[in-house]
Structure formats: structure tokens, C-alpha cells
Design a protein around this motif. Structure first.
Motif, PDB file in Angstrom:
ATOM      1  N   ASN A   1       0.854   4.033  -2.875  1.00  0.00           N
ATOM      2  CA  ASN A   1       0.500   5.378  -2.669  1.00  0.00           C
ATOM      3  C   ASN A   1       1.455   6.269  -3.358  1.00  0.00           C
ATOM      4  O   ASN A   1       1.175   7.390  -3.993  1.00  0.00           O
ATOM      5  CB  ASN A   1       0.576   5.502  -1.012  1.00  0.00           C
ATOM      6  N   THR A   2       2.883   5.973  -3.243  1.00  0.00           N
ATOM      7  CA  THR A   2       3.822   6.783  -3.741  1.00  0.00           C
ATOM      8  C   THR A   2       3.618   6.686  -5.283  1.00  0.00           C
ATOM      9  O   THR A   2       3.621   7.948  -5.988  1.00  0.00           O
ATOM     10  CB  THR A   2       5.320   6.175  -3.618  1.00  0.00           C
TER      11      THR A   2
ATOM     12  N   SER B   1       0.565   8.527  -6.117  1.00  0.00           N
ATOM     13  CA  SER B   1       0.585  10.149  -6.175  1.00  0.00           C
ATOM     14  C   SER B   1       1.292  10.722  -7.368  1.00  0.00           C
ATOM     15  O   SER B   1       0.975  11.782  -7.800  1.00  0.00           O
ATOM     16  CB  SER B   1       1.438  10.539  -4.809  1.00  0.00           C
TER      17      SER B   1
ATOM     18  N   GLU C   1       0.865  -1.135  -0.076  1.00  0.00           N
ATOM     19  CA  GLU C   1       0.006  -0.031   0.073  1.00  0.00           C
ATOM     20  C   GLU C   1       0.908   1.327   0.008  1.00  0.00           C
ATOM     21  O   GLU C   1       0.521   2.145  -0.458  1.00  0.00           O
ATOM     22  CB  GLU C   1      -0.912   0.090   1.026  1.00  0.00           C
ATOM     23  N   SER C   2       2.018   1.244   0.750  1.00  0.00           N
ATOM     24  CA  SER C   2       2.851   2.392   0.663  1.00  0.00           C
ATOM     25  C   SER C   2       3.552   2.720  -0.496  1.00  0.00           C
ATOM     26  O   SER C   2       3.610   3.794  -1.224  1.00  0.00           O
ATOM     27  CB  SER C   2       3.643   2.303   2.030  1.00  0.00           C
TER      28      SER C   2
END
Lengths: 506, 506
Positions: free
Chosen positions: B78-79, B82, B74-75
Motif C-alpha cells: 500500500n505504501t 500510493s 499488504e501494508s
């Protein structure tokens, strides 16, 4: 492939169907579906040069999501995931296909709806049919005895699609499950609370959550004189009560399933009952039902469940309904299903978006044990939110409303009114990207200012950063508000800050 | 299924392999892989009672994601998302399978790696092999002539998996594509900027982005004397230069592909060249190459590309490399590939996580036209980030570090030190949920305070809201900080506010 003449006949007939529907002012959905059939037939026929004989479409029962639909989908997922996280769930993911044998014997009659992969050498594989069986496989494989997890992913069923009603062959499930040996009905009550929170927050209109218990159903069948080996078959028939009349259901019980008419009539009396805590109390007074071990357990637990739901302040939406049966084989205790009863609809003149069950679940204490080589059991209870119907409703709502849905988050377009400034535009855009600003630039050497402003209007970009020879000389940028048309010169040094300030305001 | 005796032999042999690896202190990954094979064999054999003959595993080349891996995933997403949004992209989704004919003729030799679904009546279907072909199908089907979209989804290839290196049969692609008729190399440069931003933000260590152009390759082949009909075959061979030596590649060209040795040698001179803007200028002086129309176009565009990359300030990481060929058939212009060159590794003593290409893409101006019934072209350029290798690296990093990864976001556990307070705990928890607080409660009637505190320590919940008879009487809650063990009485009226205040601090 069908013969060309036949196809042309079919196309003609289908064209006629579409024409008549239009004349009859049929609903948009119906026409769209019939036109799709027509186009499919035409694609099969191909063009005259025989070059393009393929159908330009997605497989039957599936669909693409365009950017607007994705925006709706993301907002629905955010609501659901926030709720799951609020309840302390972590998340896992499993492959889209499983070994065929993993799915074997878990779905009863519905197994025929499983998609198998072609045997290309190696393992025999099937697409997952739900997220519950892969979850149970995951728990057994990793010897996990307690976890609260959510899983949002697509599942696959070769069912008859009804796409305007949100019934697809590829569709999302949003599952929330609690595995572990706990005191009775506490996690079960939390699952119902989760459904209540999600349906409230999605603002789909009023809803009810029906609950029942497989043990109560079994006790009821025993008391009514259903032979043990007919429990599951009769249960499947009872499950049809939400779509069929009691007469039809009784006929199937007596005719197809060979039940004695008196037994069916006794079932008929029970399945008409619905209530709450009080009904559980009343049934515990039923001299026959209370003698049945399964029913006694189920009814006692039902009372506890309603006690907890009372603490959660949600009993006004929950109904203990003896006609709720649920199709799947693996349930062993409480079962529940949420139905929308009065969908919000912006244009009451349009036909109602057809609604029905939007979430369901229950307790399945035996499933993990089916995968454990030593038969170790892990009690589980969970709920699955059927999100496609929710999408359908929200997409209809969005279409009916005038509100524009943005599909990008761009804060600013870097533009220029003069020629030969592509390099300066690219340089400024890059500076904004590096500062974390969401920025776009048109990919033209010399775009007209008007077309740059139009791009903002069309896609909802709120700001334009305009540069020209004069601005470059002075070290400023003309920042234009697209809605108000106000323009202000901003020093290049403070541009990022100014854009951020204005983005919060809007 | 193999015969029982054979299986037992295989198990014995595989057990020996594992034993020897352990003796030889082989890497953990290798042992894990061999043990997995052993377990698979044992599962095939089943237990003695013949009850559990199935393998408890995921299909070959696939894996589950546990909650920790999901937190990393998920991280990373997200990067990446974005970045895509910063560049103004919208998103779409397509079905996991396509009509088989949609994929036919798009992947050259790699078509054999496509997963087909079993013919169960109806359409013939295949799992998607990448996201580019479904994107092109989507554009043609919806007659879209310009869009900037991203798509993050799983794709499927029946390749030989090497799971410790992050090579799976089911894996994610994160695609960013720009479709539309624009001025040359502007969107192409943005794609390279996107890769640069993502790899920088993921902090995977140093990297380089190689670029080349199919038109330059074609020109080079023509100039070197490769017959027209051998361009694609020789291109595939050049593509192997990142893994094989020039000698091996030359042998394949001359032996297998039947190229004249002199032609191969001339190619050999070109493919050793790499540089930037200057190399493009130099090759434009090459008397032969500059005479070739394709090479001339490609080299002129390459100069523009580097000019734009200079404005983006990223030329230090980008190399014009004549040996870059890329396997896929559909590229028509610029191509690029990002490689990690020095991975960060917390424990230098451990073997290096094997790395290589982590992103790639290029221009494909002809693909959409293959789907359009009238052959209308939509020029496209895009990039695909191969996220599984990134996951592998980050999972290794997380394992090596002592840092604990939280897999839930729970802010507070509602607890009690006394018996018979389940209902009060549930009531308070429900109040917190309704106020938007992420809260948990143990599903026990009378849990020990110690086990409630332990649950917080294990899962990283920072706060405990403790209630007892005294607190209930006084209308307060004892709010405990798990890390510092500080306790403070907080009025029930201000509890939500106090929890929010403390959650921001932590």
C-alpha cells in the motif's frame, strides 16, 4: 523452425483467411485472432536481414494486461476481496511452483495439463494447477486444523486456449475456503452465499448456482447398477452434460466406458431432475435411493443446505441439479457451480460474449490427509471464482460503452505558460508530492501550455496548477479546472487544501 | 533418490549440526534453517510403511506467506503503490513466463540463473528474471513510445538462497519506470525522489542512495587505460566493491581479467571518490576525464541531476559514488542503488538483521530497441524496490514487538448464549453481510458463549451481537464490546448503524 518457403506459403494462406473474414464481416474477435496467427507466422519468418528472427509476442495462451485492463481487473478484485473480508477471511500466498510430487495424483486425467519446469539440477518442480492443492499442502505442512482463507493468484494449465472466450493458459483464480471440523453444511452454505454476493455485485447479468453432492451421485450410480470401480469414470462422463446432449453422453457411457444400456437409461432419468428442498424430500422417498447410505446422507444434508440458503434469502438462484458432477477427483460432498444465464450486453447486435461457468467448488474432506504423514484429516469446503471470463465480459462492456476509463489517479498537473520555469515547476511539484497530493509535471524544459493542457485532457487530470513570473512574485498559483476552464488565483499557502477540496468534489 | 542407508547417515549428521548449534546458542534463524534441512532429509526417507515418501515443503528458496506475513506485505505494498500513484503512474501486468528467446542476451553472466520450463511440445519458455525486460518487450510489441508505469510482481532466479537475509528464488519486485524521449535527467531525478519517499515512509531506518553513470564509468575506464573490450568485465569487478575490499577487487582485475596493474591503480583512485554536485564539478576540471566525450556528458548530466535533487530537498541522502557499477548489462546512463545504513531494531541485543541494497535502477536507452523489428529506440529510466529484504526487516520488527497484528477485518461476531438458535444467528449474520458489515458466526449448532467470546479475543473482533429468546421477542440485540465487556441493548432496526458508529471509533 520451419523452412522459409513453407512459412511464406503459410503466411499467404493465413492472409487469405483474414481477408475473407473481413469480407464476410466476421466478428472482431475472430479477425483479431486470425490476424494474431498471421503476425506470428511473419515474426517466425523474420525480416530480410535475418537480424530479428524472434517472435515479438507473449507465450501461447497468455496475455499482457494494459493499464485499462488493469483498471478493470483492480475494480473486480476489490469487489471480490471486500466480499471475502466481509466474511471474515484472512489471506495467504504460496509459491507459483510446487514440488512435482505435491501435484501428483490430485487431478486425475487433467494431470497431463500441468506445466513442468526443466530439470536444471535439484528438485523437480511444476507450476501450480490450482490453489486448492497448494492450500491443502500448506495446511498439512503447518498442522493447521481450522482457517478461513482467501487466495487470489495465477494458476497454469496447458489446455487449448480460447482467448476471446476468456480461456487462458495463465489465469487468475479467486479462492475462498473454510477448513475445520464443523457442524454439517453451515460453511458450505456460506460459500454459496459468497458466490451469490460476488456475482450480484459484479452486475454480470442473471445467474444460477447449481448444487449437487458427490454422495448423492455415488448413491445414484450404485442404485442404477454402475459397478463400484466405474463411479469416477461415469462421473466424468456425466460432467459433460452441460456441453453435450444426453444421447452423446449415453453413447460414451455405453460405448467407451462399457456401461450396460439399462444402467445408462436409469441414470438418464435421474440426471434430468432439478429442483430445491422439495426435490431432496422427494428423493428421500425414492425406495431405492433412500436405502443407499451415501445418498441418504447427501440428501439429508441437502435439505439442511437449502434450509440455510432460505435464511440467506438466495434460494431463487440456487438449483439442486442431479446432472452436476464436476471434473476434479478430490470432491467428497456438496459440489456447486455458478453459470451466467443472460449476460448483459450493451450492443445486442454484437454476438453474445460466450459465457458459462464463472465459479465452482465443493467439499474435499480427504485432500489434506493425503499430505499429512499421519493421514490426519482436515475437512474443507471452498469456492473458486473464475475471473478471466468476468474480465472478458467487463472488457467488452467497457469497449462498447463510450465511458472513458482513467488509468491514473493524478489530481493536478503543475504547468507553466512561460519559458525557463522548469525549476519552479519541479519545486512546486515536489511540495505537492510531500503533502500527499498526486501530481505530475511534464519532463520538458519548456513545454507549450497547450501540450500541458492536452496531457490533462487525454489522461483525465482534473486540475492544472499554473505558475508564471507574476504568480511567483505574488505567491499565488493559478488553479484551472480542466473541464470548465475556470481559473482562480490561489495563495500558495492554501494550495494543497484547495486541491484536496476540489478533488473531493469531482 | 539417494539410497536409504546414505540418507540415514545424512540425517544423523544433520541432527548433530542442529544439536551443536543449540548448545552454542546460535541464532534462531540459523537453527531454523538447519532444522529445515534435517526435516527435508527425513521426509526424503519417508515413513516405514513407504506410503509417504514425499517431502512436505515448498521448493528450495521459496516460502509461503501466512496471514500475518500477508498483513505486513499488504501494508508495504500500500505504501509503495500510493507513492507510485502519487507520481502519476499507471500499472500493467505481463505473464510469469516469456518466450525463452525474449530473455536471451539480456542479463550477461546471470543468464545461467534463469528458470526454463520443460519442453512439453510447443514454445520454449522461461520464467521472468526481472520486470524490466518484459516491460521493454511490452513497449516494443505495442509500439508504445511513452508511458509511466509501475509493475509489482514476482520474479525468479536460480540463485543461492539465503532466506534469513531475505534472499529468495521467488521474490517480489516493485518497479517504477518512465519511458519516453524527454529533456535530460528530469525523469531520472523523479525515480530517485520515488525511492527516497518510499524508504522514508517505510521507516526502515537511515539510508543512502548512491548514484553514478555508466558513461562516467566508461570514460573513467578509457582514461585509466582499460582496453575497450574489457569495459563490461571490469565494470562487473568494480560492482563487487560493496562486498569485497579494494585489494580483492584489484587482484581480480589484474589476475582474472588481465588488466595492467597501473590501470587498476588508477581506477582505484577514482572509485574512492564520493560527493555530490561539487564532485561532478571537480571531475569536470580533471584534464583527462573532461576530454572523454562519455565522461563529459555523464558529468554534465550529473550536475543537472543534483540541481533537481536539490529542488526536491533530498541531497542529504544522495551520494555521487564512483564505485557504484551495478551488474546488469542493459544500463546506458545514470545508475543508482539505495542501501540501509542503520536499521531500526527493537531489540538491540538480537543480532542485526542483515541489510544492504533495497532498491536499484538506472537508465536503459537501448533495451526496447533490441525488441523492435526496426530497431526504434525508446529511452527508459526506472527503479526496482527489492521488497523481500524490507519484509524480512518488518517481520523481525513485528515478531520482536508485543503488538498483535490482526489478520481479518471482522467487525462483529453474531453469537448466542442459548441452544437451538443457529437459524436465528445465520439469519442475523446474513442481514449484516447484506448491509455491508463484516460479520462472522461460529459454524456450530450450539456453541458455548465462552468459546464465541474466546474467538473474538483471539482474532481481535471488537464487537459481539448476542441474541437469545428474550432479545428476539423484544426485537433487540445485545451489543457487547469485547475489550470493555460493556453490553447495551440495541434495536434490531438500528443495529447496522450502531455497529458502523462503533467501528469508526475503534
Amino acid at each position: 523452425m520451419a523452412d522459409k518457403g513453407q512459412l511464406q506459403e503459410s503466411i499467404k494462406a493465413q492472409g487469405e483467411v483474414v481477408r475473407k473474414l473481413k469480407e464476410a464481416k466476421a466478428s472482431k474477435d475472430q479477425i483479431v485472432e486470425e490476424v494474431a496467427k498471421l503476425l506470428e507466422l511473419k515474426a517466425q519468418l523474420g525480416t530480410d536481414d535475418g537480424k530479428q528472427m524472434f517472435a515479438l509476442k507473449t507465450p501461447k495462451g497468455t496475455r499482457d494486461y494494459n493499464p485499462k485492463q488493469m483498471a478493470i481487473r483492480e475494480s473486480v478484485f476489490n469487489t471480490i476481496i471486500s466480499c471475502f473480508k466481509r466474511h471474515g477471511a484472512e489471506t495467504i500466498d504460496t509459491p507459483v511452483f510446487e514440488l512435482k510430487e505435491t501435484l501428483t495424483g490430485k487431478y486425475g486425467e487433467d494431470s497431463k495439463l500441468i506445466y513442468d519446469l526443466k530439470d536444471q539440477g535439484g528438485e523437480l518442480l511444476s507450476l501450480r494447477y490450482d490453489l486448492t492443492v497448494p492450500f491443502a499442502r500448506y495446511l498439512a505442512m503447518n498442522k493447521i486444523s481450522n482457517i478461513k482463507r482467501y487466495h487470489i493468484a495465477k494458476v497454469y494449465r496447458r489446455d487449448n486456449p480460447a482467448m476471446t472466450k476468456g480461456r487462458y493458459r495463465e489465469f487468475y483464480q479467486c479462492d475462498f475456503d473454510i477448513a475445520g471440523q464443523y457442524d454439517p453444511m453451515i460453511p458450505d452454505a456460506e460459500c454459496i452465499k459468497v458466490v451469490h454476493e460476488i456475482l450480484t455485485e459484479l452486475q454480470l447479468g442473471d445467474f444460477r448456482i447449481k448444487v449437487n453432492d458427490r454422495r448423492i451421485l455415488d448413491g445414484m450410480f450404485a442404485v442404477c447398477g454402475v459397478p463400484d470401480d466405474k463411479f469416477r469414470a461415469i462421473c466424468s462422463t456425466v460432467d459433460k452434460l452441460d456441453k453435450a446432449s444426453w444421447e452423446e453422453v449415453k453413447n460414451e457411457m455405453v460405448g467407451e466406458k462399457g456401461l450396460a444400456p439399462e444402467a445408462a437409461d436409469r441414470i438418464g432419468e435421474y440426471v434430468r431432475m432439478h429442483g430445491g428442498f422439495d426435490l431432496a424430500e422427494k428423493l428421500l422417498q425414492d425406495p431405492q435411493l433412500s436405502q443407499n447410505k451415501h445418498a441418504l446422507e447427501g440428501l439429508t444434508d441437502m435439505k439442511d443446505l437449502f434450509k440455510y440458503l432460505e435464511l440467506f434469502k438466495i434460494t431463487d438462484k440456487v438449483i439442486f441439479d442431479l446432472s452436476l458432477a464436476r471434473g476434479l477427483d478430490y470432491y467428497t460432498g456438496v459440489i456447486y457451480e455458478a453459470v451466467l444465464i443472460r449476460p448483459q450486453n450493451v450492443h445486442p447486435s454484437e454476438e453474445l460474449v460466450s459465457v458459462g461457468s464463472v465459479a465452482g467448488g465443493g467439499r474435499y474432506d480427504g485432500l489434506v490427509g493425503m499430505f499429512d504423514h499421519k493421514g490426519r484429516k482436515v475437512p474443507c469446503v471452498g469456492v473458486s471464482v473464475g475471473i478471466e471470463r468476468v474480465f472478458s465480459i467487463l472488457e467488452h462492456k467497457a469497449e462498447a460503452s463510450e465511458e472513458k476509463i482513467r488509468t491514473t489517479e493524478t489530481q493536478v498537473l503543475v504547468a507553466s505558460a512561460q519559458k525557463n520555469l522548469l525549476e519552479e515547476r519541479l519545486k512546486l511539484t515536489s511540495e505537492l508530492w510531500d503533502a500527499g497530493i498526486k501530481a505530475e509535471v511534464l519532463y520538458k524544459k519548456n513545454p507549450k501550455l497547450l501540450s500541458q493542457l492536452q496531457h490533462c485532457e487525454e489522461t483525465g487530470i482534473p486540475l492544472v496548477a499554473i505558475i508564471g513570473e507574476q504568480e511567483l512574485k505574488e505567491g499565488v498559483v493559478k488553479l484551472r479546472n480542466v473541464a470548465t476552464r475556470e481559473e482562480v488565483d490561489v495563495s500558495r499557502v492554501t494550495l494543497v487544501e484547495e486541491i484536496k477540496k476540489r478533488s473531493i468534489q469531482s
